[in-house]
Design a protein around this motif. Structure first.
Motif, PDB file in Angstrom:
ATOM      1  N   TYR A 184       0.812  -1.219   0.000  1.00 22.03           N
ATOM      2  CA  TYR A 184       0.000   0.000   0.000  1.00 22.03           C
ATOM      3  C   TYR A 184       0.847   1.272   0.000  1.00 22.03           C
ATOM      4  O   TYR A 184       0.419   2.305  -0.506  1.00 22.03           O
ATOM      5  CB  TYR A 184      -0.964  -0.005   1.188  1.00 22.03           C
ATOM      6  N   ILE A 185       2.030   1.182   0.559  1.00 17.36           N
ATOM      7  CA  ILE A 185       2.905   2.353   0.596  1.00 17.36           C
ATOM      8  C   ILE A 185       3.623   2.530  -0.743  1.00 17.36           C
ATOM      9  O   ILE A 185       3.938   3.639  -1.151  1.00 17.36           O
ATOM     10  CB  ILE A 185       3.910   2.198   1.755  1.00 17.36           C
ATOM     11  N   GLY A 186       3.872   1.412  -1.419  1.00 15.44           N
ATOM     12  CA  GLY A 186       4.527   1.490  -2.723  1.00 15.44           C
ATOM     13  C   GLY A 186       6.036   1.379  -2.656  1.00 15.44           C
ATOM     14  O   GLY A 186       6.737   1.882  -3.535  1.00 15.44           O
ATOM     15  N   VAL A 187       6.543   0.712  -1.594  1.00 16.89           N
ATOM     16  CA  VAL A 187       7.996   0.512  -1.481  1.00 16.89           C
ATOM     17  C   VAL A 187       8.331  -0.955  -1.722  1.00 16.89           C
ATOM     18  O   VAL A 187       7.462  -1.825  -1.652  1.00 16.89           O
ATOM     19  CB  VAL A 187       8.532   0.951  -0.096  1.00 16.89           C
ATOM     20  N   SER A 188       9.589  -1.224  -1.985  1.00 10.57           N
ATOM     21  CA  SER A 188      10.013  -2.600  -2.264  1.00 10.57           C
ATOM     22  C   SER A 188      10.606  -3.291  -1.040  1.00 10.57           C
ATOM     23  O   SER A 188      10.816  -4.497  -1.049  1.00 10.57           O
ATOM     24  CB  SER A 188      11.053  -2.605  -3.391  1.00 10.57           C
ATOM     25  N   TYR A 189      10.848  -2.543   0.039  1.00 15.12           N
ATOM     26  CA  TYR A 189      11.552  -3.131   1.199  1.00 15.12           C
ATOM     27  C   TYR A 189      10.849  -4.341   1.794  1.00 15.12           C
ATOM     28  O   TYR A 189      11.487  -5.283   2.228  1.00 15.12           O
ATOM     29  CB  TYR A 189      11.705  -2.092   2.329  1.00 15.12           C
ATOM     30  N   GLY A 190       9.518  -4.329   1.848  1.00 10.90           N
ATOM     31  CA  GLY A 190       8.797  -5.352   2.596  1.00 10.90           C
ATOM     32  C   GLY A 190       8.602  -6.670   1.876  1.00 10.90           C
ATOM     33  O   GLY A 190       7.927  -7.558   2.374  1.00 10.90           O
ATOM     34  N   HIS A 191       9.183  -6.816   0.695  1.00  8.95           N
ATOM     35  CA  HIS A 191       8.942  -8.034  -0.077  1.00  8.95           C
ATOM     36  C   HIS A 191       9.947  -9.133   0.268  1.00  8.95           C
ATOM     37  O   HIS A 191      11.145  -8.868   0.387  1.00  8.95           O
ATOM     38  CB  HIS A 191       9.002  -7.725  -1.572  1.00  8.95           C
ATOM     39  N   PHE A 192       9.447 -10.324   0.435  1.00 12.98           N
ATOM     40  CA  PHE A 192      10.289 -11.507   0.678  1.00 12.98           C
ATOM     41  C   PHE A 192       9.489 -12.707   0.183  1.00 12.98           C
ATOM     42  O   PHE A 192       8.299 -12.584  -0.141  1.00 12.98           O
ATOM     43  CB  PHE A 192      10.643 -11.642   2.171  1.00 12.98           C
ATOM     44  N   ASP A 193      10.127 -13.854   0.112  1.00 12.95           N
ATOM     45  CA  ASP A 193       9.497 -15.038  -0.471  1.00 12.95           C
ATOM     46  C   ASP A 193       8.698 -15.791   0.588  1.00 12.95           C
ATOM     47  O   ASP A 193       9.168 -16.775   1.164  1.00 12.95           O
ATOM     48  CB  ASP A 193      10.581 -15.924  -1.096  1.00 12.95           C
ATOM     49  N   MET A 194       7.476 -15.324   0.848  1.00 16.37           N
ATOM     50  CA  MET A 194       6.656 -15.951   1.880  1.00 16.37           C
ATOM     51  C   MET A 194       6.284 -17.381   1.512  1.00 16.37           C
ATOM     52  O   MET A 194       6.253 -18.262   2.385  1.00 16.37           O
ATOM     53  CB  MET A 194       5.384 -15.142   2.123  1.00 16.37           C
ATOM     54  N   GLU A 195       6.009 -17.631   0.240  1.00 12.17           N
ATOM     55  CA  GLU A 195       5.629 -18.987  -0.163  1.00 12.17           C
ATOM     56  C   GLU A 195       6.734 -19.979   0.175  1.00 12.17           C
ATOM     57  O   GLU A 195       6.471 -21.097   0.636  1.00 12.17           O
ATOM     58  CB  GLU A 195       5.316 -19.023  -1.663  1.00 12.17           C
TER      59      GLU A 195
END
Length: 433
Positions: A184-195
């Motif tokens: 929702y903020i539009g940043v890339s920091y919070g992405h990780f491979d949850m699957e």
């Protein structure tokens, strides 16, 4: 007789979700809890408090986050089914605890809690165990079920495995809010491979552990969390809005205690000013109510309340300077004196705000339970604490980072009145650190 919410719905219900694509509900119990008025209230409480003044997309709610935590927990259970240490009887407890873990959050939760000495976890317990629709639904499952759910959320449950699924250093709560907030903020920091992380999670008697082969995905998750805290959650503009928000509550409470006659009396807040709010009072509060008062208080006679509300509503925020309290606090008394001489109350317009985070920690006996470390399970079945295997995690493990900022109204400081005092204030604020 109380309706029973045991069993499955005739047809699966699905929520379309931007983060998890779909959120699946098959249980009558979960569907009934989502429909309670206490859970629906979360639609009117933002997940990220004042972050929307910094990141305009941060309008998502505690409702959407709670559904996301439920969905991640549901997927964890799919991985755990049929494995040693997983008891299928715990499924319902885990799903309900995930769904309700944030049900006690109020408007602008952390700022509100600080001023009124409130605690969202205590309100969560009160909602689960009190005279509420949530409690009626839970009691239909069994007389002790609500208490079991409350204990999981409070981290006092004897069921440590289910507790760790909801609240630990790698849990459904964190995995949802990192991804959801980043989206929702539009940043890339919070992405990780949850699957990947979900696929390598394994249940043990006491906690969720991770297969050794999933270590790099967990490293990515921990660094993601670290970046989100310093780039998003502790953003200085967001903190400025929080400072002003806290000061509005503080001023309104002070005026109430002094017998001030509000043009727009904050009836929803009277019991909080008196320190005696009931659960009914609390459940009537949401962010639309609070913002209504802020909007109206821009026309109050009290200049401080009026100004602070104008600043918050119209995003006329305080600026800041970085400070080192060990060095700068020697100037603190003089700064307060100068603010007073120049006609501005330092209690409301000169504010130190500190942010700190511990990105990952190993086990410390006697410390809070949430710091139970992440364990990797080796091919031979033995457990090994993450920072002993990962150089990356070891490098940040146990290292608490703190920064301090001093907030002040720069527009006032730039105005022409009280030039002598303001010149000295500027010298003290902007001196070489």
């Amino acid at each position: 007789m109380t309706e029973s919410y045991r069993g499955l719905l005739d047809e699966e219900k699905v929520f379309k979700d931007p983060v998890h694509r779909y959120i699946h509900v098959r249980d009558k119990l979960i569907w009934a809890l989502i429909g309670t008025k206490e859970f629906q209230r979360l639609r009117r409480v933002r997940q990220l408090g004042t972050s929307y003044v910094t990141f305009h997309g941060a309008e998502h709610t505690r409702f959407t986050h709670s559904l996301g935590v439920y969905e991640i927990t549901r997927r964890m259970i799919e991985v755990f089914q049929g494995r040693p240490h997983w008891n299928e009887k715990d499924r319902q407890l885990a799903l309900v605890s995930a769904l309700l873990h944030d049900v006690g959050h109020g408007p602008f939760s952390h700022s509100f809690e600080k001023v009124f000495h409130s605690d969202h976890e205590a309100w969560t317990r009160a909602i689960i165990l009190g005279d509420t629709e949530v409690n009626q639904v839970l009691t239909s499952i069994g007389p002790d079920f609500a208490k079991e759910v409350a204990e999981v959320i409070e981290k006092t449950s004897s069921n440590k495995l289910v507790t760790s699924m909801i609240s630990s250093q790698i849990d459904a709560d964190r995995m949802d809010y990192l991804q959801r907030d980043a989206y929702y903020i539009g940043v890339s920091y919070g992405h990780f491979d949850m699957e990947r992380i979900l696929r390598v999670m394994r249940p043990t008697e006491d906690q969720v552990v991770i297969k050794q082969s999933g270590m790099h995905a967990v490293e990515d998750y921990i660094m993601s969390r670290y970046q989100m805290y310093w780039q998003v959650y502790f953003h200085p503009v967001t903190r400025s809005a929080e400072v002003i928000l806290s000061k509005i509550f503080q001023r309104a409470k002070f005026l109430y205690k002094e017998g001030y006659r509000f043009q727009q009396p904050p009836q929803h807040l009277f019991s909080f000013f008196e320190g005696k709010p009931t659960l009914t009072d609390y459940l009537k509060l949401d962010e639309s109510i609070v913002l209504y008062y802020f909007q109206m208080w821009q026309e109050e006679d009290d200049e401080i309340l009026k100004d602070l509300c104008h600043r918050f509503i119209n995003r006329k925020l305080f600026k800041y300077v970085e400070i080192n309290p060990n060095n700068q606090m020697a100037d603190w008394a003089r700064l307060r004196e100068l603010f007073t001489q120049a006609g501005l109350d330092p209690d409301y317009y000169l504010v130190v705000d500190s942010s700190s985070d511990l990105p990952y920690d190993f086990y410390r006996p006697g410390e809070e339970e949430e710091r139970v470390p992440i364990h990797l399970v080796k091919p031979n079945g033995k457990l090994r604490e993450l920072s002993r295997e990962s150089d990356l995690v070891e490098s940040i493990s146990g290292k608490k980072r703190t920064d301090h900022k001093l907030y002040y109204p720069s527009d006032w400081l730039a105005s022409k009145e009280n030039k002598v005092e303001k010149e000295e204030i500027r010298n003290l604020l902007f001196q070489e650190r």
